[in-house]
Design a protein around this motif. Structure first.
Motif, PDB file in Angstrom:
ATOM      1  N   MET A 106      30.983  56.473  10.519  1.00  0.00           N
ATOM      2  CA  MET A 106      29.825  56.097   9.733  1.00  0.00           C
ATOM      3  C   MET A 106      28.995  55.070  10.490  1.00  0.00           C
ATOM      4  N   LYS A 107      27.684  55.317  10.620  1.00  0.00           N
ATOM      5  CA  LYS A 107      26.779  54.406  11.303  1.00  0.00           C
ATOM      6  C   LYS A 107      25.915  53.682  10.271  1.00  0.00           C
ATOM      7  N   LEU A 108      25.889  52.360  10.378  1.00  0.00           N
ATOM      8  CA  LEU A 108      25.153  51.556   9.415  1.00  0.00           C
ATOM      9  C   LEU A 108      24.212  50.601  10.144  1.00  0.00           C
ATOM     10  N   PRO A 109      22.964  50.485   9.688  1.00  0.00           N
ATOM     11  CA  PRO A 109      22.061  49.513  10.305  1.00  0.00           C
ATOM     12  C   PRO A 109      22.526  48.093  10.019  1.00  0.00           C
ATOM     13  N   MET A 110      22.450  47.239  11.044  1.00  0.00           N
ATOM     14  CA  MET A 110      22.908  45.861  10.896  1.00  0.00           C
ATOM     15  C   MET A 110      21.952  44.919  11.604  1.00  0.00           C
ATOM     16  N   PHE A 111      21.750  43.742  11.021  1.00  0.00           N
ATOM     17  CA  PHE A 111      20.854  42.739  11.573  1.00  0.00           C
ATOM     18  C   PHE A 111      21.567  41.387  11.554  1.00  0.00           C
ATOM     19  N   ILE A 112      21.382  40.591  12.576  1.00  0.00           N
ATOM     20  CA  ILE A 112      21.864  39.214  12.570  1.00  0.00           C
ATOM     21  C   ILE A 112      20.662  38.306  12.385  1.00  0.00           C
ATOM     22  N   VAL A 113      20.737  37.488  11.347  1.00  0.00           N
ATOM     23  CA  VAL A 113      19.610  36.650  10.938  1.00  0.00           C
ATOM     24  C   VAL A 113      20.067  35.199  10.851  1.00  0.00           C
ATOM     25  N   ASP A 114      19.296  34.303  11.454  1.00  0.00           N
ATOM     26  CA  ASP A 114      19.534  32.871  11.294  1.00  0.00           C
ATOM     27  C   ASP A 114      18.718  32.389  10.099  1.00  0.00           C
ATOM     28  N   ALA A 115      19.396  31.792   9.127  1.00  0.00           N
ATOM     29  CA  ALA A 115      18.752  31.410   7.867  1.00  0.00           C
ATOM     30  C   ALA A 115      18.609  29.902   7.740  1.00  0.00           C
ATOM     31  N   PHE A 116      17.606  29.491   6.975  1.00  0.00           N
ATOM     32  CA  PHE A 116      17.239  28.093   6.767  1.00  0.00           C
ATOM     33  C   PHE A 116      16.797  27.434   8.068  1.00  0.00           C
ATOM     34  N   THR A 117      16.051  28.197   8.841  1.00  0.00           N
ATOM     35  CA  THR A 117      15.457  27.703  10.075  1.00  0.00           C
ATOM     36  C   THR A 117      14.350  28.663  10.471  1.00  0.00           C
ATOM     37  N   ALA A 118      13.414  28.190  11.265  1.00  0.00           N
ATOM     38  CA  ALA A 118      12.398  29.079  11.829  1.00  0.00           C
ATOM     39  C   ALA A 118      12.674  29.341  13.300  1.00  0.00           C
ATOM     40  N   ARG A 119      13.727  28.734  13.844  1.00  0.00           N
ATOM     41  CA  ARG A 119      14.051  28.844  15.265  1.00  0.00           C
ATOM     42  C   ARG A 119      15.324  29.650  15.461  1.00  0.00           C
ATOM     43  N   PRO A 120      15.331  30.583  16.405  1.00  0.00           N
ATOM     44  CA  PRO A 120      16.553  31.328  16.698  1.00  0.00           C
ATOM     45  C   PRO A 120      17.675  30.389  17.139  1.00  0.00           C
ATOM     46  N   PHE A 121      18.888  30.755  16.735  1.00  0.00           N
ATOM     47  CA  PHE A 121      20.108  30.047  17.111  1.00  0.00           C
ATOM     48  C   PHE A 121      20.180  28.642  16.515  1.00  0.00           C
ATOM     49  N   ARG A 122      19.482  28.450  15.405  1.00  0.00           N
ATOM     50  CA  ARG A 122      19.635  27.285  14.559  1.00  0.00           C
ATOM     51  C   ARG A 122      19.971  27.803  13.157  1.00  0.00           C
ATOM     52  N   GLY A 123      20.120  26.920  12.200  1.00  0.00           N
ATOM     53  CA  GLY A 123      20.425  27.365  10.851  1.00  0.00           C
ATOM     54  C   GLY A 123      21.791  28.032  10.770  1.00  0.00           C
ATOM     55  N   ASN A 124      21.932  28.951   9.837  1.00  0.00           N
ATOM     56  CA  ASN A 124      23.220  29.615   9.596  1.00  0.00           C
ATOM     57  C   ASN A 124      23.090  31.115   9.833  1.00  0.00           C
ATOM     58  N   PRO A 125      23.858  31.683  10.754  1.00  0.00           N
ATOM     59  CA  PRO A 125      23.740  33.111  11.040  1.00  0.00           C
ATOM     60  C   PRO A 125      24.484  33.975  10.031  1.00  0.00           C
ATOM     61  N   ALA A 126      23.898  35.124   9.714  1.00  0.00           N
ATOM     62  CA  ALA A 126      24.551  36.109   8.846  1.00  0.00           C
ATOM     63  C   ALA A 126      24.287  37.493   9.407  1.00  0.00           C
ATOM     64  N   ALA A 127      25.302  38.338   9.382  1.00  0.00           N
ATOM     65  CA  ALA A 127      25.154  39.736   9.784  1.00  0.00           C
ATOM     66  C   ALA A 127      24.911  40.562   8.519  1.00  0.00           C
ATOM     67  N   VAL A 128      23.710  41.107   8.394  1.00  0.00           N
ATOM     68  CA  VAL A 128      23.310  41.847   7.197  1.00  0.00           C
ATOM     69  C   VAL A 128      23.493  43.341   7.445  1.00  0.00           C
ATOM     70  N   CYS A 129      24.233  43.996   6.566  1.00  0.00           N
ATOM     71  CA  CYS A 129      24.467  45.431   6.686  1.00  0.00           C
ATOM     72  C   CYS A 129      23.850  46.146   5.490  1.00  0.00           C
ATOM     73  N   LEU A 130      23.027  47.154   5.748  1.00  0.00           N
ATOM     74  CA  LEU A 130      22.391  47.942   4.695  1.00  0.00           C
ATOM     75  C   LEU A 130      23.208  49.206   4.449  1.00  0.00           C
ATOM     76  N   LEU A 131      23.593  49.408   3.208  1.00  0.00           N
ATOM     77  CA  LEU A 131      24.425  50.551   2.844  1.00  0.00           C
ATOM     78  C   LEU A 131      23.643  51.532   1.988  1.00  0.00           C
ATOM     79  N   ASP A 132      24.103  52.786   1.995  1.00  0.00           N
ATOM     80  CA  ASP A 132      23.491  53.817   1.165  1.00  0.00           C
ATOM     81  C   ASP A 132      24.555  54.818   0.749  1.00  0.00           C
TER      82      ASP A 132
END
Length: 351
Positions: free
Chosen positions: A1-27
């Motif tokens: 099974m192939k699922l789209p995934m994104f890594i997003v840094d949250a509570f920051t406007a700068r990459p590699f700051r804030g808190n990272p989360a790997a978001v997976c979209l399911l269907d």
């Protein structure tokens, strides 16, 4: 099974700051907790799973989610959402909710102004803002905690550091420890906190998270914050969490009462571009402007142009990565948590 995934840094406007989360979209997927727990453990990241139009029924370690096709992710306003740490599923997570909304808004191109997530903590909303995303979250009260009951836990974590107040949030199972006002932000940032033995010292399931917090300082060349914090949750596999939305559902309640404010504003001047319109001033205390960032055309006293940063209860989490949250208590007894995001990676999860 192939699922789209994104890594997003949250509570920051700068990459590699804030808190990272790997978001997976399911269907159209039956999500089994045990199999998905392997992914955050491997990545070392939070792992929120967002399901299109998920009105899920959560039972034990699995959730049967009735979904719409992937194409509807761009126009549906209702999604199921679950959050996983490297070792367990949790009932509430702010930064991963922010990250999920960012993926839907900015990568999938969802056309709605507000999204509703169906979660273990009920329905949570995320709405667009000019300079970030605003989360509509529960607000949890704290109550005085008998220090003697948690003395060993605090001593193991921070040694002889001076403590000014200890509170407990039964709704979230978080222990809030306010450090002495004699300390400053630099002290909290550099404080060495021992989390390794905490699960053994506190094994009654009463405490699942430790918040260290400190009263803010007046601003100088940097923006002023009303309070600072750090958050530790070794009970769920997180020695230290970089920026924690769920902890701020507790911190917001506490500091609002301590400071006697539900809405706090600060003014941090920055140079402006020459093409900014002037909003009308309101009242004698400055600019009464909605939103977190507004632009003012000219300061008549010095003939200079500035950006006025206006926000409710600005807070900063002093982890190594660090992150800012704008906090506003709502009339309905909930809290708005606003933050920026930076998408740093997108790809496919071969599940």
């Amino acid at each position: 099974m192939k699922l789209p995934m994104f890594i997003v840094d949250a509570f920051t406007a700068r990459p590699f700051r804030g808190n990272p989360a790997a978001v997976c979209l399911l269907d159209r997927v039956t999500l089994r907790s045990q199999s998905f727990l392997m992914c955050p453990d491997t990545l070392g990241l939070w792992f929120p799973c967002t399901v299109s139009d998920g009105c899920g029924t959560y039972q034990g370690a699995s959730a049967e989610l009735s979904t719409l096709p992937v194409a509807t992710q761009a126009n549906s306003s209702r999604f199921g959402l679950r959050w996983f740490t490297p070792v367990s599923e949790v009932p509430l997570c702010g930064h991963a909710t922010l990250a999920s909304a960012a993926v839907l808004f900015h990568k999938i191109g969802n056309t709605n102004s507000t999204l509703t997530f169906v979660t273990l903590s009920g329905e949570l909303k995320a709405r667009r803002a000019d300079d970030g995303i605003v989360l509509d979250f529960p607000l949890y009260p704290t109550f005085p905690q008998d220090v003697h009951e948690v003395e060993d836990l605090i001593k193991a974590a921070i040694g002889d550091t001076l403590v000014q107040d200890v509170q407990y949030s039964p709704d979230t199972q978080k222990l809030l420890v306010r450090l002495s006002d004699s300390y400053n932000r630099s002290f909290l940032e550099t404080l060495r906190v021992n989390t390794e033995t905490l699960p053994q010292i506190e094994n009654t399931v009463k405490v699942k998270g430790l918040i260290l917090t400190l009263k803010g300082e007046p601003g100088g060349q940097t923006p002023a914050y009303d309070f600072y914090s750090r958050y530790f949750a070794p009970w769920v596999g997180l020695a230290e969490d970089p920026v924690t939305g769920s902890a701020h559902t507790v911190l917001s309640s506490y500091w609002s009462e301590q400071l006697g404010k539900k809405e706090m504003r600060d003014f941090w001047p920055r140079p402006l571009s020459p093409h900014t319109s002037l909003p009308a001033p309101r009242g004698s205390n400055g600019w009464d402007l909605p939103g977190a960032v507004q632009e003012v055309a000219e300061d008549a006293r010095e003939g200079k142009r500035y950006t006025a940063v206006v926000c409710g209860c600005p807070a900063f989490q002093c982890s190594r990565r660090g992150g800012r949250l704008d906090v506003s208590l709502r009339p309905d007894g909930r809290v708005d948590l606003k933050g920026g995001v930076a998408v740093v990676l997108e790809g496919t999860l071969m599940a």
